[in-house]
Design an enzyme around this catalytic site. Structure first.
Site, PDB file in Angstrom:
ATOM      1  N   THR A 287      15.794  54.255  22.973  1.00 51.21           N
ATOM      2  CA  THR A 287      15.172  55.525  22.602  1.00 51.21           C
ATOM      3  C   THR A 287      16.024  56.265  21.575  1.00 51.21           C
ATOM      4  OG1 THR A 287      14.168  55.693  24.799  1.00 51.21           O
ATOM      5  CG2 THR A 287      14.318  57.726  23.512  1.00 51.21           C
TER       6      THR A 287
ATOM      7  N   PHE B 113      23.353  46.642  26.728  1.00 54.42           N
ATOM      8  CA  PHE B 113      24.176  47.181  27.808  1.00 54.42           C
ATOM      9  C   PHE B 113      25.340  48.003  27.255  1.00 54.42           C
ATOM     10  CE2 PHE B 113      22.207  43.527  30.248  1.00 54.42           C
ATOM     11  CZ  PHE B 113      21.356  44.333  30.971  1.00 54.42           C
TER      12      PHE B 113
ATOM     13  N   LYS C  65      19.381  53.943  25.372  1.00 57.90           N
ATOM     14  CA  LYS C  65      19.969  53.428  24.122  1.00 57.90           C
ATOM     15  C   LYS C  65      18.901  53.101  23.076  1.00 57.90           C
ATOM     16  CE  LYS C  65      22.194  49.396  24.266  1.00 57.90           C
ATOM     17  NZ  LYS C  65      21.752  49.315  25.630  1.00 57.90           N
TER      18      LYS C  65
ATOM     19  N   ALA D 187      22.639  40.816  27.013  1.00 56.84           N
ATOM     20  CA  ALA D 187      24.068  40.993  26.745  1.00 56.84           C
ATOM     21  C   ALA D 187      24.935  40.680  27.957  1.00 56.84           C
ATOM     22  CB  ALA D 187      24.347  42.416  26.270  1.00 56.84           C
TER      23      ALA D 187
ATOM     24  N   PHE E 295      18.926  65.810  29.340  1.00 58.37           N
ATOM     25  CA  PHE E 295      17.899  66.028  30.350  1.00 58.37           C
ATOM     26  C   PHE E 295      17.797  67.529  30.630  1.00 58.37           C
ATOM     27  CE2 PHE E 295      18.359  61.582  30.768  1.00 58.37           C
ATOM     28  CZ  PHE E 295      17.315  61.084  31.539  1.00 58.37           C
TER      29      PHE E 295
ATOM     30  N   ARG F 178      16.133  44.346  19.441  1.00 55.82           N
ATOM     31  CA  ARG F 178      15.762  43.099  20.097  1.00 55.82           C
ATOM     32  C   ARG F 178      14.330  43.168  20.617  1.00 55.82           C
ATOM     33  NH1 ARG F 178      19.842  42.630  24.764  1.00 55.82           N
ATOM     34  NH2 ARG F 178      19.512  44.888  24.707  1.00 55.82           N
TER      35      ARG F 178
ATOM     36  N   LYS G 188      13.113  46.998  34.849  1.00 60.78           N
ATOM     37  CA  LYS G 188      13.153  48.053  33.843  1.00 60.78           C
ATOM     38  C   LYS G 188      11.783  48.514  33.361  1.00 60.78           C
ATOM     39  CE  LYS G 188      16.141  47.681  30.504  1.00 60.78           C
ATOM     40  NZ  LYS G 188      16.907  47.100  29.375  1.00 60.78           N
TER      41      LYS G 188
ATOM     42  N   TRP H 175      13.700  61.942  22.973  1.00 61.64           N
ATOM     43  CA  TRP H 175      12.630  61.564  23.896  1.00 61.64           C
ATOM     44  C   TRP H 175      11.530  62.622  23.872  1.00 61.64           C
ATOM     45  CZ3 TRP H 175       9.810  63.284  27.983  1.00 61.64           C
ATOM     46  CH2 TRP H 175       9.098  62.313  28.714  1.00 61.64           C
TER      47      TRP H 175
END
Length: 555
Positions: free
Chosen positions: A72, A300, A70, A272, A381, A93, A104, A409
């Site tokens: 990215t 999230f 999200k 969140a 991907f 954030r 993470k 990405w």
């Protein structure tokens, strides 16, 4: 393949004064933290007369171990909008040290869609979280000191609701007994710690519109109850002024940049799942003032971050999203369809069909329940097949939402052009934005409305303690506040094992607590905790620094 931190470290950023100049922020409003970070004075918001740009909310499907991307996507979308000749800014954030060192790793985007300086942003940044923790713990110290010094307010030590905080995943601190060692060391009592991002001070800072507003919010925070069950506030303890003094710099939004030079305001960081999950109102409003398109994200899945963005942040700040991006991956949807993480790279249309209802429910919530035009961004991907992508496109179009492939990405802004074009189109579409519930409804009705309209469950079931708390909060005049659901991020339900799009479940509300300064009621559900723990192999084990001060392993 290069890691995120290697890509970031090879990049030569622009001086932050140049980024500010391009955004139309005069140097007189900047407070520099070296060459590549700055805080922006809140005076700029008051004195800037520019019209607001379009507000784009980035949210996602229900999180999975496969990841969705999200942040990215948010960064790459901002870069792509600029490539199309649009003035864009990003509002995100700040990462918490808890997940950075926990599960993470870093949280500044990824690949060629990152914000920099990546190491600083992920670690101490400009010290905001430290200031928030200090203000929170000053209040805790003043509260216990008041009791020790004679307890003129008649605070019942068994009814203290305020906890100390630390910005780290530390399960050992969830439940403690303090004040031991005799009278000179305080009054013995059961206590506990939350993670800093769960602190109401964090929520107050993120929802405040000025330093004065922040001080007023801090004064309203309920920290305990008297023997007569009357609330005791930070204002009663005369703590708000000193707390605001500690936060005088932390309230100023931070300005950094993406790898492609897009201005990024990174400020505040409530989770969140246990808090309201949005960056600060001031940062979002700054982005709206300096750009044609302000891209922001909510934590999230859309059932948590986006719902709170709408029912808490937008309601309190008068914001209205013009478009919404719902991030998903083929791999994550197959996980919701029952595929193990090790097998997610193999084409599996049957599993994808089983997992798609999760995405479709989020799409329906955003477009029908929230009333916002939406596009699904597939974070692509290399293992995704055309058959899998076509299946997602076909199902989403049935709900009136287009699908755009995102390759930010690997390609940066260039990989987000398709998504950016669709966002520009959606921002001009009819918008039927609405809140999920009427805030003047009863607490129980608001809980049931969220459970039924957003989660698609049966109802909220309140424990005996929660029922008593609901009556008390209603009697004290807090019943008309919005609800902040503290719930697992891994499911629409309060059971993280229920993947996909479950139905016919109840949500168990174990605790109801007022955050009077932030302006909402926290409903704690299931087994959710406000102090996470580290995993068996913490991300911290892979983080290192060499003799030249170069950090590795952040992500």
């Amino acid at each position: 393949m290069k890691s995120d931190i290697e890509i970031a470290q090879e990049h030569v950023p622009q001086k932050i004064t140049e980024i500010a100049k391009e955004a139309g922020i005069p140097e007189e409003y900047l407070e520099l933290y070296g060459n590549y970070k700055a805080k922006v004075s809140y005076r700029f918001l008051n004195e800037n007369k520019n019209p607001n740009g379009k507000l784009v909310l980035v949210t996602a499907i229900t999180p999975t171990p496969a990841g969705e991307g999200k942040t990215t996507t948010s960064v790459g979308l901002g870069d792509a909008l600029r490539k199309l000749g649009k003035k864009a800014a990003i509002a995100l954030r700040e990462p918490s040290l808890g997940p950075v060192f926990g599960v993470k790793g870093g949280a500044a985007g990824g690949g060629y869609a990152q914000v920099v300086p990546m190491e600083d942003i992920n670690l101490h940044f400009t010290g905001d979280f430290h200031a928030i923790g200090a203000a929170n713990n000053l209040l805790a110290a003043m509260l216990d000191n008041h009791i020790y010094q004679g307890n003129a307010l008649r605070i019942d030590p068994k009814k203290i609701t305020w906890k100390r905080v630390v910005d780290m995943n530390d399960r050992q601190l969830r439940h403690v007994v303090d004040g031991l060692g005799g009278r000179v060391n305080g009054v013995p009592r059961e206590d506990g710690y939350d993670i800093t991002v769960a602190s109401e001070v964090m929520a107050c800072l993120c929802l405040a519109t000025s330093l004065t507003d922040l001080k007023e919010r801090l004064a309203k925070m309920v920290v305990a109850y008297t023997y007569d069950d009357q609330p005791v506030t930070a204002g009663d303890l005369k703590a708000a002024g000193a707390m605001a003094a500690l936060l005088k710099d932390a309230i100023k939004p931070n300005l950094v940049q993406s790898l492609e030079g897009t201005p990024a305001f990174i400020h505040g960081g409530p989770f969140a799942n246990i808090a309201h999950g949005c960056n600060s109102v001031m940062a979002t409003k700054l982005a709206l003032k300096v750009a044609d398109y302000a891209v922001t994200e909510a934590g999230f899945g859309a059932d948590l971050g986006a719902e709170k963005f709408i029912d808490i942040k937008c309601r309190k700040a008068g914001l209205k999203p013009d478009a919404c991006v719902i991030v998903a991956t083929v791999r994550a949807l197959k996980h919701h369809g029952g595929v193990a993480k090790a097998d997610l790279n193999k084409e599996n249309l049957e599993a994808l069909k089983k997992g798609l209802p999760n995405l479709l429910r989020h799409v329906e919530n955003v477009t029908k329940v929230f009333g916002i035009p939406a596009v699904v961004a597939i974070n692509r991907f290399p293992t995704d097949t055309e058959a899998e992508l076509d299946l997602i496109r076909d199902e989403c179009r049935k709900l009136g939402a287009n699908v755009a492939l995102s390759e930010v990405w690997a390609k940066g802004g260039e990989g987000g052009i398709e998504l950016a074009k669709e966002v520009i189109r959606l921002c001009e579409q009819p918008n039927h934005f609405q809140f999920v519930y009427d805030e003047n409804a009863s607490i129980e009705d608001k809980l049931n409305t969220i459970v039924q309209r957003v989660y698609r469950g049966n109802k909220a079931v309140l424990t005996a303690d929660a029922k008593k708390q609901m009556k008390q909060l209603t009697d004290l005049g807090f019943g008309n506040l919005p609800i902040c659901m503290a719930k697992t991020q891994f499911s629409f339900s309060d059971n993280k094992a229920l993947l996909g799009a479950p139905e016919n479940f109840n949500i168990t509300v174990s605790t109801l607590k007022v955050a009077a300064g932030a302006g909402f009621i926290i409903a704690q559900t299931g087994s959710i905790m406000t102090m996470p723990g580290l995993p068996k192999a913490p991300a911290a084990e892979k983080i290192d620094i060499d003799e030249n001060g170069v950090i590795s392993g952040l992500f």
